[in-house]
Design a protein around this motif. Structure first.
Motif, PDB file in Angstrom:
ATOM      1  N   THR A 134     -59.077 -28.129 -27.553  1.00 58.76           N
ATOM      2  CA  THR A 134     -58.044 -28.938 -26.913  1.00 58.76           C
ATOM      3  C   THR A 134     -58.470 -30.410 -26.976  1.00 58.76           C
ATOM      4  O   THR A 134     -59.591 -30.727 -27.401  1.00 58.76           O
ATOM      5  N   PRO A 135     -57.630 -31.340 -26.562  1.00 60.30           N
ATOM      6  CA  PRO A 135     -58.051 -32.742 -26.508  1.00 60.30           C
ATOM      7  C   PRO A 135     -59.200 -32.977 -25.522  1.00 60.30           C
ATOM      8  O   PRO A 135     -59.830 -34.034 -25.556  1.00 60.30           O
ATOM      9  N   VAL A 136     -59.499 -31.971 -24.692  1.00 60.33           N
ATOM     10  CA  VAL A 136     -60.532 -32.148 -23.668  1.00 60.33           C
ATOM     11  C   VAL A 136     -61.802 -31.343 -23.965  1.00 60.33           C
ATOM     12  O   VAL A 136     -62.922 -31.840 -23.780  1.00 60.33           O
ATOM     13  N   ALA A 137     -61.624 -30.082 -24.441  1.00 59.33           N
ATOM     14  CA  ALA A 137     -62.799 -29.235 -24.631  1.00 59.33           C
ATOM     15  C   ALA A 137     -62.451 -28.046 -25.513  1.00 59.33           C
ATOM     16  O   ALA A 137     -61.277 -27.796 -25.821  1.00 59.33           O
ATOM     17  N   LYS A 138     -63.466 -27.296 -25.918  1.00 59.69           N
ATOM     18  CA  LYS A 138     -63.260 -26.057 -26.649  1.00 59.69           C
ATOM     19  C   LYS A 138     -62.980 -24.934 -25.664  1.00 59.69           C
ATOM     20  O   LYS A 138     -63.490 -24.925 -24.546  1.00 59.69           O
ATOM     21  N   THR A 139     -62.149 -23.979 -26.099  1.00 57.71           N
ATOM     22  CA  THR A 139     -61.833 -22.838 -25.245  1.00 57.71           C
ATOM     23  C   THR A 139     -61.528 -21.637 -26.122  1.00 57.71           C
ATOM     24  O   THR A 139     -61.566 -21.716 -27.356  1.00 57.71           O
ATOM     25  N   ARG A 140     -61.227 -20.537 -25.489  1.00 56.29           N
ATOM     26  CA  ARG A 140     -60.951 -19.279 -26.179  1.00 56.29           C
ATOM     27  C   ARG A 140     -59.507 -18.887 -25.911  1.00 56.29           C
ATOM     28  O   ARG A 140     -59.015 -18.988 -24.783  1.00 56.29           O
ATOM     29  N   GLY A 141     -58.824 -18.468 -26.969  1.00 53.15           N
ATOM     30  CA  GLY A 141     -57.438 -18.048 -26.824  1.00 53.15           C
ATOM     31  C   GLY A 141     -57.161 -16.799 -27.629  1.00 53.15           C
ATOM     32  O   GLY A 141     -58.078 -16.074 -28.020  1.00 53.15           O
ATOM     33  N   LEU A 142     -55.890 -16.533 -27.878  1.00 48.87           N
ATOM     34  CA  LEU A 142     -55.472 -15.360 -28.630  1.00 48.87           C
ATOM     35  C   LEU A 142     -54.456 -15.756 -29.689  1.00 48.87           C
ATOM     36  O   LEU A 142     -53.665 -16.681 -29.497  1.00 48.87           O
ATOM     37  N   GLU A 143     -54.448 -15.035 -30.789  1.00 49.99           N
ATOM     38  CA  GLU A 143     -53.427 -15.185 -31.812  1.00 49.99           C
ATOM     39  C   GLU A 143     -53.014 -13.804 -32.301  1.00 49.99           C
ATOM     40  O   GLU A 143     -53.753 -12.821 -32.119  1.00 49.99           O
TER      41      GLU A 143
END
Length: 213
Positions: free
Chosen positions: A56-65
């Motif tokens: 993201t513009p702020v930090a790395k994160t975990r999501g789904l696709e």
């Protein structure tokens, strides 16, 4: 088979407008798209996904696709086409196939007259679109067709169903040994002697696209 009947005031509101015989075809098509978008939210609850990292513009994160192979959306021609846009609005990266089925008006048995699908559907989730579950024959025949191609998870989305259609569909798919879910906006009273849902909303294909010559 798992049955899910949506109980939501917006679903009932749009269904009421669809039933009204004064609703013209352009409005009917628009309402179907909106209603199917609501139905597809529930229908895709078990869609297969894969964890993915995103920054993201702020930090790395975990999501789904969505996982590969992508889900396959299968409208049953011709009335199912009116549901396609509403479904693809929710899942635009899905692939689309087509099955053309027509009901013999004397025997009420389904007949396949066209199909455009991958030959191998192994490990594919399929979402079948058919507005009216009347006798259940066409929808059941389509599901069996997909399973014979290798599909291993089927979700069917309908606007209205008759109790007779639900029961017949259940019998048609119970031997397939593939998870099958039926998501619908409403269950009506019965079928009449002509095989139409009562009170229903009339012929969905004709109301979507007009009478055929």
């Amino acid at each position: 088979m798992e049955l899910r009947v949506l109980d939501h005031p917006l679903v009932t509101h749009k269904l009421t407008l669809l039933r009204d015989k004064k609703t013209d075809s352009p409005t009917f098509r628009h309402l179907v798209e909106e209603l199917v978008t609501l139905l597809s939210y529930e229908a895709t609850r078990e869609v297969r996904v894969t964890p993915v990292d995103v920054e993201t513009p702020v930090a790395k994160t975990r999501g789904l696709e969505l996982s590969n192979p992508k889900p396959l959306v299968v409208p049953i021609l011709r009335a199912g086409l009116g549901m396609l846009e509403g479904m693809m609005r929710m899942m635009p990266t899905a692939e689309v196939g087509f099955v053309g089925m027509v009901r013999n008006e004397e025997t009420f048995e389904p007949m396949t007259y066209a199909e455009r699908l991958p030959q191998d559907l192994s490990a594919r989730q399929c979402y079948v679109l058919d507005p009216m579950l009347a006798t259940g024959g066409s929808l059941g025949g389509c599901v069996e067709f997909l399973v014979n191609r290798g599909a291993d998870h089927i979700t069917c989305i309908c606007i209205l169903a008759a109790p007779e259609g639900i029961e017949n569909f259940r019998k048609l798919v119970e031997h397939l040994e593939v998870p099958c879910t039926l998501v619908i906006a409403g269950v009506d009273e019965k079928l009449n002697e002509h095989g139409y849902i009562v009170p229903g909303l009339g012929d969905a294909g004709d109301r979507l696209y007009g009478l055929a010559d």
